[in-house]
Motif scaffolding. Structure first.
Motif, PDB file in Angstrom:
ATOM      1  N   ILE A   1       7.839 -13.480  -3.362  1.00  0.00           N
ATOM      2  CA  ILE A   1       7.870 -14.315  -4.560  1.00  0.00           C
ATOM      3  C   ILE A   1       8.891 -13.758  -5.543  1.00  0.00           C
ATOM      4  CG2 ILE A   1       6.481 -15.065  -6.540  1.00  0.00           C
ATOM      5  CD1 ILE A   1       4.074 -14.947  -4.588  1.00  0.00           C
TER       6      ILE A   1
ATOM      7  N   GLY B   1      11.990  -7.706  -6.087  1.00  0.00           N
ATOM      8  CA  GLY B   1      12.823  -7.188  -4.996  1.00  0.00           C
ATOM      9  C   GLY B   1      13.813  -8.193  -4.451  1.00  0.00           C
TER      10      GLY B   1
ATOM     11  N   GLU C   1       8.140  -3.159  -5.611  1.00  0.00           N
ATOM     12  CA  GLU C   1       6.910  -3.959  -5.572  1.00  0.00           C
ATOM     13  C   GLU C   1       6.796  -4.720  -6.898  1.00  0.00           C
ATOM     14  OE1 GLU C   1       4.238  -4.722  -3.336  1.00  0.00           O
ATOM     15  OE2 GLU C   1       3.812  -5.967  -5.092  1.00  0.00           O
TER      16      GLU C   1
ATOM     17  N   SER D   1       0.813  -1.227   0.000  1.00  0.00           N
ATOM     18  CA  SER D   1       0.000   0.000   0.000  1.00  0.00           C
ATOM     19  C   SER D   1       0.844   1.275   0.000  1.00  0.00           C
ATOM     20  CB  SER D   1      -0.867   0.020   1.263  1.00  0.00           C
ATOM     21  OG  SER D   1      -0.032   0.197   2.398  1.00  0.00           O
TER      22      SER D   1
END
Ligand code: SAM
Length: 218
Positions: free
Chosen positions: A205, A133, A105, A87
């Motif tokens: 991931i 990342g 992100e 967010s």
């Protein structure tokens, strides 16, 4: 919302969050800006749980944000790398305590929404990066602090490499089926690690994290 924040700050203090600078910034940054309109109530925004932000991802609970931020022990001259913008709330908190924040992100839509939430608060020291990342962002390394806000099966080697000498990394790691938040320090190039709290994060991931569950949305 003010009453909600006051109550939450009291709870955080009773749970060991005692860094005055961190508490002050938690009061200052409106969490409601970072969640979808239907969730913008004081009960939810200043309650004790994570909230959904779409794409099966969450904004971490304020306690988790406070705990990890406190563990980073930030100074105004620090360059920080965050993995898992989500967010943008955690990045906003970091931006007030450090010189600059780079946040990565993997889900484009989340990164774009986070950027516009942050811009609405007139914060100008955050760089938003869309990508994996787990390989970090070498161009701006080394980082004084690295924060990973998704759970990793291990410490991603490129992130440790991009950590400055004497620097600190905070990362949730899964071992034997349970997660803990680890505080990693780099001293003379050597990794020193200790667990600071149990955790319950979504998965990190990527190349040096968990396997991709579905096509990446860069
Ligand atoms: N820090 C966020 C906030 O303040 O809202 C909460 C992060 S949420 C718990 C974890 C985020 O990590 C998700 O948005 C997810 O898409 C992201 N993520 C997972 N693997 C990633 C990767 N390899 N690189 C970048 N982001 C990743």
């Amino acid at each position: 919302m003010k009453k909600g924040i006051d109550k939450l700050i009291e709870k955080l203090m009773s749970k060991g969050i005692n860094d005055r600078k961190v508490l002050e910034i938690l009061r200052k940054v409106p969490r409601e800006i970072f969640v979808e309109q239907p969730l913008r109530s004081a009960e939810l925004c200043y309650g004790e749980t994570p909230l959904p932000i779409g794409h099966s991802q969450t904004i971490s609970s304020v306690y988790t944000v406070a705990l990890m931020t406190q563990a980073l022990d930030l100074s105004k001259n620090h360059k920080v790398l965050e993995i898992g913008t989500g967010s943008g709330y955690q990045a906003a908190i970091l931006s007030f305590l450090a010189a600059s924040v780079f946040t990565i992100e993997r889900i484009r839509d989340l990164s774009l929404k986070a950027r516009s939430a942050v811009e609405s608060l007139n914060i100008h020291n955050i760089t938003f990066i869309i990508g994996d990342g787990t390989i970090g962002f070498n161009e701006y390394s080394p980082y004084d602090r690295i924060l990973i806000t998704a759970c990793s099966p291990d410490i991603p080697a490129p992130l440790f490499k991009q950590l400055n000498e004497g620097g600190t990394m905070v990362i949730p790691v899964e071992r034997n089926g349970s997660q803990s938040i680890c505080l990693i320090e780099k001293k003379n190039g050597v990794m020193h690690s200790k667990d600071i709290a149990p955790a319950n994060f979504v998965k990190l991931i990527g190349k040096n994290g968990y396997e991709t569950e579905r096509p990446q949305q860069f």
